[in-house]
Design an enzyme around this catalytic site. Structure first.
Site, short mmCIF file in Angstrom:
data_model
loop_
_atom_site.label_atom_id
_atom_site.label_comp_id
_atom_site.label_asym_id
_atom_site.label_seq_id
_atom_site.Cartn_x
_atom_site.Cartn_y
_atom_site.Cartn_z
N ASP A 337 45.74 24.34 -135.85
CA ASP A 337 47.08 24.89 -135.70
C ASP A 337 47.85 24.61 -137.00
O ASP A 337 47.46 23.73 -137.76
CB ASP A 337 47.73 24.18 -134.51
N ASP A 529 49.09 20.52 -131.81
CA ASP A 529 50.09 19.53 -131.38
C ASP A 529 51.07 20.03 -130.34
O ASP A 529 51.89 19.26 -129.86
CB ASP A 529 50.88 19.01 -132.59
N ASP A 533 48.91 24.80 -127.72
CA ASP A 533 47.55 24.47 -128.17
C ASP A 533 46.73 23.83 -127.06
O ASP A 533 45.53 23.66 -127.20
CB ASP A 533 47.60 23.47 -129.34
#
Length: 651
Positions: A337, A529, A533
């Site tokens: 990410d 995070d 996700d």
């Protein structure tokens, strides 16, 4: 991982898929652990007694007998269960049960007590990883429940639970409120923090006619929203459902040990039968059973895993459960990410553009920080942090213009900080707005425009080095997966050396990408995070969450948490995992090789009259060897230094 261990995992896994671990199951686990601890105490006492007062054999036997009886019930129940429902998982249970009965028959009560204790501790290790999945789903559930201010037909506002909202209802969302469900803005404008849902660091500016997600937080402004989707149909509801499905979709890891466990059991029983047939010596036959009990094998994986988890914790890495230690060694691709992972996830000053000729940059920044301190908007907060509070310019008559900026009067005249529209409202001439992928704030003093302040989410200092380390470790295939705009994502990817980018991805897109990696035959490491996700973290072979600023839900969904958020620790995880796997392989060899050697010695009557006792001693020695080998792992040490990683594996 030993066969029994997998049995524990499968047992726990089926409970999870049908719901959550019940209170009674937790109580059973706690009761078994207490029994094992008590038995361990009695066992130690019995052995000490035998050593200190050998003439009082009866007392030590009584203590050891009590210890073995305490833990016999769960073991024999498991063995009986695995006989009624045959599965690969149950073979070690059966062997331990048989060996226990054999040990009882030969009077070797120390071994009879030690085997089930080891088994129960192994089972506990597995239970912990199951509880992690529950925390994740519960944390998400808490996010979906909130209050809503529903506007009635008569215009009256009433507080209701968001579960009672229906599509078509109108609600009022004030500054600081959580948006109760997915909807469309009917009136008003505001900045929304959508980080919990899309992971986007920069607040989303919304106005009339725009669709917004439930779970996002209104930072400023007042919105009137028509609800479009509620409950399970909403974005967050889908995330929960997908997560429960992803939890079920994790492939069962069938291990090498399990594949051969069935043959092993048959082989042991054959050897025991042949031994008795040829020698008619019951002691030799029982010696074979006791020697063949895969004590060292049962311990091989848990001992290695516990040592690995301890070393990881010392390096600021939390590993939930032990299976992931083995998974880590085989990873072949990375899905990462952007916001809060490769970047810091908060706004920082990027540059100052178009500074007026006679203005000084330090003075402009001081003025911007002073004005920023008067507002709670994320852009203002980022600017307020530029200068210590005690150096701020004194101000009076501060007015915050919702969604536009801040105006105040200073000793040098009126000052303004805000979006380009604010200066048009104030009738000031401003230079062209610079082209920038992120928030832009203008600054004016006494009717004169001073500068454009460009803000951005900055890349973490160690990101590029961490990506390079992972490429060297065999994760050449790297994908940047983000909910952010493509231009921003590509710029960040170029800085850290990642070639593949998927931008503007929603949670289900992220899950789809990870599943695609798996379908093409790669084993992805997923790093993220945010809540958005959490699905991808679950679906990946191994999920890693950033500990410092990560959302609770992502932390609960991840297999591994980096406490200090240093990405270079991803490399540490993989190197440590490979070290663990080497240790595990040696332990399995010790377990199998040593066990077979004692079995053969017992079968040929080489262990003498007290065969079972000698076999037990020798086989306990193999257990000790396995534990010592696992203990070597504890000396593993990696120090991070700025600009590189130094290794110190003290052997």
């Amino acid at each position: 991982m030993s066969a029994h261990h997998c049995h524990g995992h499968q047992h726990a896994h089926t409970h999870l898929t049908s719901g959550l671990l019940t209170q009674s199951e937790r109580r059973t686990a706690a009761r078994q652990l207490s029994l094992a601890m008590l038995a361990l105490g009695l066992l130690a006492l019995g052995l000490v007694w035998r050593w200190l007062a050998p003439e009082q054999e009866g007392v030590s036997q009584l203590l050891l007998g009590a210890a073995s009886l305490l833990v016999a019930v769960p073991v024999l129940r498991s063995a009986w269960h695995s006989l009624r429902q045959p599965s690969l998982h149950g073979i070690t249970d059966q062997l331990i049960g048989l060996a226990m009965l054999g040990a009882w028959a030969t009077g070797d009560l120390a071994t009879a007590a030690l085997l089930p204790i080891i088994m129960i501790f192994g089972h506990m290790l597995e239970e912990r990883s199951v509880l992690g999945s529950q925390e994740a789903i519960e944390a998400l559930g808490r996010l979906t429940r909130s209050h809503a201010r529903r506007i009635g037909a008569d215009g009256q506002v009433e507080e209701v639970d968001n579960a009672s909202l229906a599509p078509g209802d109108q609600v009022e969302v004030r500054a600081g409120d959580r948006v109760p469900a997915d909807g469309r803005v009917l009136d008003g404008q505001a900045s929304l923090d959508t980080a919990p849902i899309t992971g986007e660091a920069v607040p989303l500016e919304v106005a009339k006619g725009m669709d917004i997600y439930g779970g996002s937080i209104n930072l400023d402004g007042l919105l009137r929203v028509e609800i479009t989707r509620v409950g399970d149909d909403s974005t967050l509801g889908k995330v929960i459902a997908l997560m429960q499905r992803a939890e079920q979709a994790k492939p069962p890891i069938t291990r090498l040990l399990e594949r051969h466990a069935g043959r092993y059991l048959v082989l042991v029983l054959l050897i025991a039968a042949v031994t008795w047939f040829i020698t008619s010596d019951a002691q030799a036959m029982l010696a074979v059973l006791v020697a063949a009990c895969p004590c060292a094998l049962v311990l091989a994986a848990p001992a290695t895993a516990v040592a690995g988890i301890a070393v990881a914790a010392r390096h600021g890495i939390l590993i939930r459960g032990s299976a992931f230690l083995e998974e880590l060694a085989d990873l072949s691709s990375l899905v990462i990410d952007k916001t809060g992972t490769l970047t810091y996830g908060d706004l920082r000053l990027h540059s100052v553009v178009g500074l007026a000729q006679d203005a000084s940059q330090p003075a402009a920044l001081r003025l911007a920080a002073s004005l920023g301190a008067a507002s709670s908007h994320p852009v203002s907060r980022a600017l307020a942090a530029l200068v210590p509070h005690d150096q701020h310019v004194p101000m009076a008559e501060i007015h915050e213009r919702q969604g536009f900026g801040v105006v105040a009067s200073t000793a040098e005249g009126d000052a303004a900080l805000g979006r380009p529209e604010l200066f048009r409202q104030l009738g000031l001439n401003v230079p062209a707005v610079p082209d920038h992928d992120g928030p832009i704030a203008g600054l004016a003093l006494n009717g004169r425009f001073l500068a454009w302040l460009l803000l951005a989410d900055n890349v973490r200092a160690e990101s590029a080095e961490a990506m390079q380390q992972l490429r060297e470790l065999g994760l050449q295939r790297q994908l940047l997966l983000t909910g952010d705009r493509r231009r921003v994502a590509e710029a960040i990817a170029a800085q850290v050396g990642i070639s593949r980018v998927v931008a503007e991805a929603l949670p289900e897109d992220k899950l789809r990408q990870v599943n695609q990696e798996l379908e093409v035959g790669f084993r992805p490491l997923v790093v993220g995070d945010g809540i958005n996700d959490s699905l991808a973290l679950k679906a990946g072979v191994v999920g890693v969450a950033m500990g410092a600023g990560g959302a609770d839900i992502a932390l609960a969904a991840a297999d591994i948490v980096l406490i200090n958020g240093d990405l270079r620790r991803l490399g540490t995880c993989i190197r440590l995992s490979r070290e663990c796997r080497r240790t595990l392989q040696v332990n399995v060899l010790i377990g199998l090789g040593w066990t077979l050697a004692i079995v053969l010695a017992a079968a040929f009557g080489l262990l003498g009259a007290a065969g079972a006792m000698v076999a037990a001693l020798l086989h306990n020695l193999s257990t000790l060897l396995v534990l010592t080998n696992a203990g070597r792992l504890l000396r593993y040490d990696e120090r991070l230094v700025e600009g590189g990683t130094s290794f110190d594996v003290r052997q």
